[in-house]
Design a protein around this motif. Sequence first.
Motif, short mmCIF file in Angstrom:
data_model
loop_
_atom_site.label_atom_id
_atom_site.label_comp_id
_atom_site.label_asym_id
_atom_site.label_seq_id
_atom_site.Cartn_x
_atom_site.Cartn_y
_atom_site.Cartn_z
N ILE A 1 10.40 7.17 -8.76
CA ILE A 1 11.09 6.70 -7.56
C ILE A 1 10.39 5.49 -6.97
O ILE A 1 9.22 5.21 -7.26
CB ILE A 1 11.23 7.80 -6.49
N THR A 2 11.12 4.77 -6.13
CA THR A 2 10.62 3.56 -5.50
C THR A 2 10.41 3.79 -4.00
O THR A 2 10.77 4.85 -3.48
CB THR A 2 11.64 2.42 -5.66
N ALA B 1 8.36 15.37 -2.36
CA ALA B 1 8.26 13.91 -2.20
C ALA B 1 8.23 13.53 -0.72
O ALA B 1 7.47 12.66 -0.30
CB ALA B 1 9.42 13.22 -2.92
N TYR B 2 9.07 14.21 0.07
CA TYR B 2 9.11 13.97 1.51
C TYR B 2 7.74 14.17 2.13
O TYR B 2 7.25 13.33 2.90
CB TYR B 2 10.13 14.91 2.16
N ARG C 1 0.83 -1.21 0.00
CA ARG C 1 0.00 0.00 0.00
C ARG C 1 0.86 1.26 0.00
O ARG C 1 0.51 2.25 -0.63
CB ARG C 1 -0.95 0.03 1.21
N GLU C 2 1.98 1.22 0.71
CA GLU C 2 2.86 2.38 0.72
C GLU C 2 3.40 2.63 -0.69
O GLU C 2 3.44 3.76 -1.16
CB GLU C 2 4.00 2.17 1.71
N GLU C 3 3.79 1.57 -1.36
CA GLU C 3 4.30 1.73 -2.72
C GLU C 3 3.22 2.28 -3.64
O GLU C 3 3.48 3.17 -4.46
CB GLU C 3 4.83 0.40 -3.26
N GLU C 4 1.98 1.79 -3.50
CA GLU C 4 0.88 2.29 -4.32
C GLU C 4 0.62 3.77 -4.02
O GLU C 4 0.32 4.54 -4.93
CB GLU C 4 -0.40 1.48 -4.04
N ILE D 1 14.93 6.80 1.59
CA ILE D 1 16.19 7.56 1.60
C ILE D 1 15.88 9.05 1.71
O ILE D 1 16.50 9.77 2.50
CB ILE D 1 17.05 7.25 0.36
N ILE D 2 14.90 9.51 0.94
CA ILE D 2 14.47 10.91 1.02
C ILE D 2 14.02 11.23 2.45
O ILE D 2 14.37 12.27 3.01
CB ILE D 2 13.35 11.19 -0.01
#
Length: 179
Positions: free
Chosen positions: A39-40, A109-110, A26-29, A46-47
């Motif tokens: 980004i993955t 993104a963060y 779900r986090e990836e989605e 990492i960010i």
Amino acid sequence: MEKESFNTYDMLNHILVQLFHEIWKREEEAIVTDEFQDITNNDMHIIEAVGLLNETNNMSGIAKKLGITVGSLTTAMNSLVQKGYVIRERSEQDRRVVFIRLTKKGEKAYWHHKEFHHLMTKAVMEKLKEEEIPILIKMLQGLSEFFRDYGEKKPSSEKQDRYPRNKKGSMEIPFTYIP
């Protein structure tokens, strides 16, 4: 609906495994949107480790936060620099030291990732009564401690046999689970 009989140990193991898979999926989605399709999940973490507020993070500090080698981080960081999420800046005092900070795109993104975590945490808290929250926190702290310590000291087989086992090798703590 057919009832499945699980003992407590097997049920807890099943829930934990499912939970880890679901969170990752779900986090990836949630992360991979049209805006952040380059980004993955790993990149996003990492960010997150680089952080905000113009923190002066160097590579070894970020690697330590993530529990990975500087070499592994360098490969991922090269990609994030190329994609415009982070920049490298050499220290004026010691040219060997390289600081990493987020660009505007990286900050966006963060915050995108932080919003997912906020929604996840809020959803859990809304399901609990106030007196249940400390119990969940204690359980999650124990789980976190297990993962933190796992690489350093593997669990001994003596501790694993704390409960009696049946003929199949499962721990005998009766519990009925209805999916």
